[in-house]
Scaffold this motif. Sequence first.
Motif, PDB file in Angstrom:
ATOM      1  N   GLY A 119      12.745   4.090  -8.105  1.00 30.36           N
ATOM      2  CA  GLY A 119      12.298   4.023  -9.493  1.00 30.36           C
ATOM      3  C   GLY A 119      11.191   2.992  -9.676  1.00 30.36           C
ATOM      4  N   THR A 120      10.676   2.908 -10.884  1.00 32.84           N
ATOM      5  CA  THR A 120       9.518   2.067 -11.180  1.00 32.84           C
ATOM      6  C   THR A 120       9.745   0.596 -10.863  1.00 32.84           C
ATOM      7  OG1 THR A 120       8.920   3.600 -12.953  1.00 32.84           O
ATOM      8  CG2 THR A 120       7.872   1.433 -12.970  1.00 32.84           C
ATOM      9  N   ASN A 121      10.854   0.035 -11.318  1.00 35.10           N
ATOM     10  CA  ASN A 121      11.127  -1.386 -11.062  1.00 35.10           C
ATOM     11  C   ASN A 121      11.787  -1.604  -9.704  1.00 35.10           C
ATOM     12  OD1 ASN A 121      10.109  -2.236 -13.581  1.00 35.10           O
ATOM     13  ND2 ASN A 121      12.052  -1.752 -14.575  1.00 35.10           N
ATOM     14  N   GLY A 122      12.700  -0.716  -9.354  1.00 37.75           N
ATOM     15  CA  GLY A 122      13.443  -0.882  -8.105  1.00 37.75           C
ATOM     16  C   GLY A 122      12.562  -0.837  -6.871  1.00 37.75           C
ATOM     17  N   ARG A 123      11.461  -0.091  -6.934  1.00 37.05           N
ATOM     18  CA  ARG A 123      10.605   0.024  -5.749  1.00 37.05           C
ATOM     19  C   ARG A 123       9.993  -1.311  -5.353  1.00 37.05           C
ATOM     20  NH1 ARG A 123       4.980   3.066  -7.488  1.00 37.05           N
ATOM     21  NH2 ARG A 123       4.443   1.740  -9.243  1.00 37.05           N
ATOM     22  N   TRP A 124       9.679  -2.136  -6.351  1.00 35.04           N
ATOM     23  CA  TRP A 124       9.069  -3.436  -6.030  1.00 35.04           C
ATOM     24  C   TRP A 124      10.105  -4.420  -5.506  1.00 35.04           C
ATOM     25  CZ3 TRP A 124       4.286  -3.367  -4.984  1.00 35.04           C
ATOM     26  CH2 TRP A 124       3.436  -2.467  -5.625  1.00 35.04           C
ATOM     27  N   PHE A 125      11.336  -4.316  -5.996  1.00 35.06           N
ATOM     28  CA  PHE A 125      12.413  -5.153  -5.427  1.00 35.06           C
ATOM     29  C   PHE A 125      12.697  -4.732  -3.986  1.00 35.06           C
ATOM     30  CE2 PHE A 125      13.403  -5.959  -9.948  1.00 35.06           C
ATOM     31  CZ  PHE A 125      13.446  -7.345  -9.902  1.00 35.06           C
ATOM     32  N   TYR A 126      12.674  -3.430  -3.740  1.00 36.11           N
ATOM     33  CA  TYR A 126      12.855  -2.918  -2.377  1.00 36.11           C
ATOM     34  C   TYR A 126      11.732  -3.443  -1.482  1.00 36.11           C
ATOM     35  CZ  TYR A 126      13.752   0.428   1.391  1.00 36.11           C
ATOM     36  OH  TYR A 126      14.041   0.999   2.610  1.00 36.11           O
ATOM     37  N   GLY A 127      10.499  -3.351  -1.972  1.00 42.17           N
ATOM     38  CA  GLY A 127       9.350  -3.850  -1.218  1.00 42.17           C
ATOM     39  C   GLY A 127       9.437  -5.332  -0.960  1.00 42.17           C
ATOM     40  N   LEU A 128       9.906  -6.087  -1.953  1.00 38.37           N
ATOM     41  CA  LEU A 128      10.068  -7.538  -1.777  1.00 38.37           C
ATOM     42  C   LEU A 128      11.086  -7.842  -0.690  1.00 38.37           C
ATOM     43  CD1 LEU A 128       9.367 -10.397  -2.731  1.00 38.37           C
ATOM     44  CD2 LEU A 128      11.179 -10.180  -4.459  1.00 38.37           C
ATOM     45  N   GLY A 129      12.172  -7.067  -0.651  1.00 41.33           N
ATOM     46  CA  GLY A 129      13.164  -7.250   0.404  1.00 41.33           C
ATOM     47  C   GLY A 129      12.579  -6.953   1.771  1.00 41.33           C
ATOM     48  N   ALA A 130      11.767  -5.897   1.871  1.00 37.92           N
ATOM     49  CA  ALA A 130      11.140  -5.532   3.141  1.00 37.92           C
ATOM     50  C   ALA A 130      10.162  -6.608   3.589  1.00 37.92           C
ATOM     51  CB  ALA A 130      10.425  -4.190   2.999  1.00 37.92           C
ATOM     52  N   VAL A 131       9.402  -7.156   2.653  1.00 38.15           N
ATOM     53  CA  VAL A 131       8.447  -8.227   2.979  1.00 38.15           C
ATOM     54  C   VAL A 131       9.190  -9.490   3.400  1.00 38.15           C
ATOM     55  CG1 VAL A 131       6.703  -9.768   1.984  1.00 38.15           C
ATOM     56  CG2 VAL A 131       6.601  -7.300   1.542  1.00 38.15           C
TER      57      VAL A 131
ATOM     58  N   GLY B  17       0.822  -1.211   0.000  1.00 37.42           N
ATOM     59  CA  GLY B  17       0.000   0.000   0.000  1.00 37.42           C
ATOM     60  C   GLY B  17       0.849   1.252   0.000  1.00 37.42           C
ATOM     61  N   GLY B  18       1.944   1.210   0.758  1.00 42.05           N
ATOM     62  CA  GLY B  18       2.859   2.348   0.789  1.00 42.05           C
ATOM     63  C   GLY B  18       3.491   2.609  -0.560  1.00 42.05           C
ATOM     64  N   ILE B  19       3.884   1.546  -1.242  1.00 38.31           N
ATOM     65  CA  ILE B  19       4.494   1.684  -2.566  1.00 38.31           C
ATOM     66  C   ILE B  19       3.492   2.260  -3.567  1.00 38.31           C
ATOM     67  CG2 ILE B  19       5.462   0.378  -4.516  1.00 38.31           C
ATOM     68  CD1 ILE B  19       6.716  -1.510  -2.443  1.00 38.31           C
ATOM     69  N   LEU B  20       2.219   1.908  -3.379  1.00 39.29           N
ATOM     70  CA  LEU B  20       1.179   2.380  -4.294  1.00 39.29           C
ATOM     71  C   LEU B  20       0.652   3.771  -3.948  1.00 39.29           C
ATOM     72  CD1 LEU B  20      -0.777  -0.966  -4.734  1.00 39.29           C
ATOM     73  CD2 LEU B  20       0.662   0.181  -6.435  1.00 39.29           C
ATOM     74  N   GLY B  21       1.206   4.392  -2.881  1.00 41.98           N
ATOM     75  CA  GLY B  21       0.858   5.772  -2.571  1.00 41.98           C
ATOM     76  C   GLY B  21      -0.096   5.979  -1.409  1.00 41.98           C
ATOM     77  N   LEU B  22      -0.396   4.904  -0.650  1.00 45.06           N
ATOM     78  CA  LEU B  22      -1.320   5.033   0.485  1.00 45.06           C
ATOM     79  C   LEU B  22      -0.757   5.936   1.584  1.00 45.06           C
ATOM     80  CD1 LEU B  22      -3.982   4.127   1.791  1.00 45.06           C
ATOM     81  CD2 LEU B  22      -2.773   2.134   2.693  1.00 45.06           C
ATOM     82  N   GLY B  23       0.557   5.983   1.712  1.00 48.47           N
ATOM     83  CA  GLY B  23       1.185   6.794   2.755  1.00 48.47           C
ATOM     84  C   GLY B  23       0.818   8.258   2.652  1.00 48.47           C
ATOM     85  N   ALA B  24       0.796   8.773   1.442  1.00 49.08           N
ATOM     86  CA  ALA B  24       0.458  10.188   1.237  1.00 49.08           C
ATOM     87  C   ALA B  24      -0.974  10.474   1.680  1.00 49.08           C
ATOM     88  CB  ALA B  24       0.643  10.558  -0.230  1.00 49.08           C
ATOM     89  N   LEU B  25      -1.882   9.540   1.423  1.00 47.02           N
ATOM     90  CA  LEU B  25      -3.278   9.720   1.830  1.00 47.02           C
ATOM     91  C   LEU B  25      -3.423   9.690   3.349  1.00 47.02           C
ATOM     92  CD1 LEU B  25      -5.121   7.455  -0.780  1.00 47.02           C
ATOM     93  CD2 LEU B  25      -5.031   9.949  -0.727  1.00 47.02           C
ATOM     94  N   LEU B  26      -2.711   8.759   3.992  1.00 49.47           N
ATOM     95  CA  LEU B  26      -2.816   8.615   5.444  1.00 49.47           C
ATOM     96  C   LEU B  26      -2.314   9.845   6.179  1.00 49.47           C
ATOM     97  CD1 LEU B  26      -1.791   4.930   6.253  1.00 49.47           C
ATOM     98  CD2 LEU B  26      -4.007   6.002   6.576  1.00 49.47           C
TER      99      LEU B  26
END
Length: 198
Positions: free
Chosen positions: A138-150, A51-60
Motif C-alpha cells: 500500500g501507499t504508506n506501507g511500501r515506504w516502511f517496507y523499503g526502510l526495513g530493507a535499507v 527506485g524499485g518502490i517508485l516503479g523503476l523495476g517495471a521499466l528495467l
Amino acid sequence: MPYFAGLATSLTLIVAIGAQNAFVLRQGLRREHVLPVVLTCALSDALLISGGILGLGALLTRSQLALDVAKFGGAAFLYTYAFLAAKRAFHPGAITLTDHAPAALRSVVLACLGFTYLNPHVYLDTVVLLGSLANQRGTNGRWFYGLGAVTASFLWFFSLGFFSRKLTPFFTRPRAWQLLDTAIALLMTTLATWMLLA
C-alpha cells in the motif's frame, strides 16, 4: 509489520555470498577505506530500493538493452577481478595485513561501484523483487517496507566491513591470503560464467 518484513527479506537476499560481499570482506580484512566502501554499498542499495518502490523495476524488465549491458559488462568486470585475484593468489607473500601498499580511495570506490552497478542480479534483488514486494504493502506501507530493507543493508555491510577484522589473527599469514584470493577468483569466475549463461 511492513518494516520488519522488509528487514527480514532484505537480509535473506543480501547475506548470500557474492562478488560484492567478497569485496567488502577483503577491504575489511585489509582495514582499507572500509567506511567509504560500506557506505557506497548501503547507500547504493537505498537508492536502488527506492527506485524499485517508485516503479523503476517495471521499466528495467522491459529494456533488453539495459539487461544486456548489465549482463555483458558485469561479466567482463567479474572476469577481470577474478584474474587479478588469481594473480595475487600466485604471489601470496606480496600481501599481508601489516605490509601492503594501500590502494587509492578513488580506485577502491570505483571497484565497489562496479561490483554494485555492473551486477544485473542487484537490480533483480533490489529494484524488481524488493520494489514489487514493497508496493504490495500500500501507499504508506511500501515506504516502511523499503526502510526495513535499507536498514538491513546498512546493518549487513557495516557488520561485514568492520567485524571482519576479528579474523585478523588468521590473516597475518600469507597462506591465508592465498586461500582467500583463490576462493575469490573461483567465485568471480563462477558468477561471471553463470551470468553469461543465464
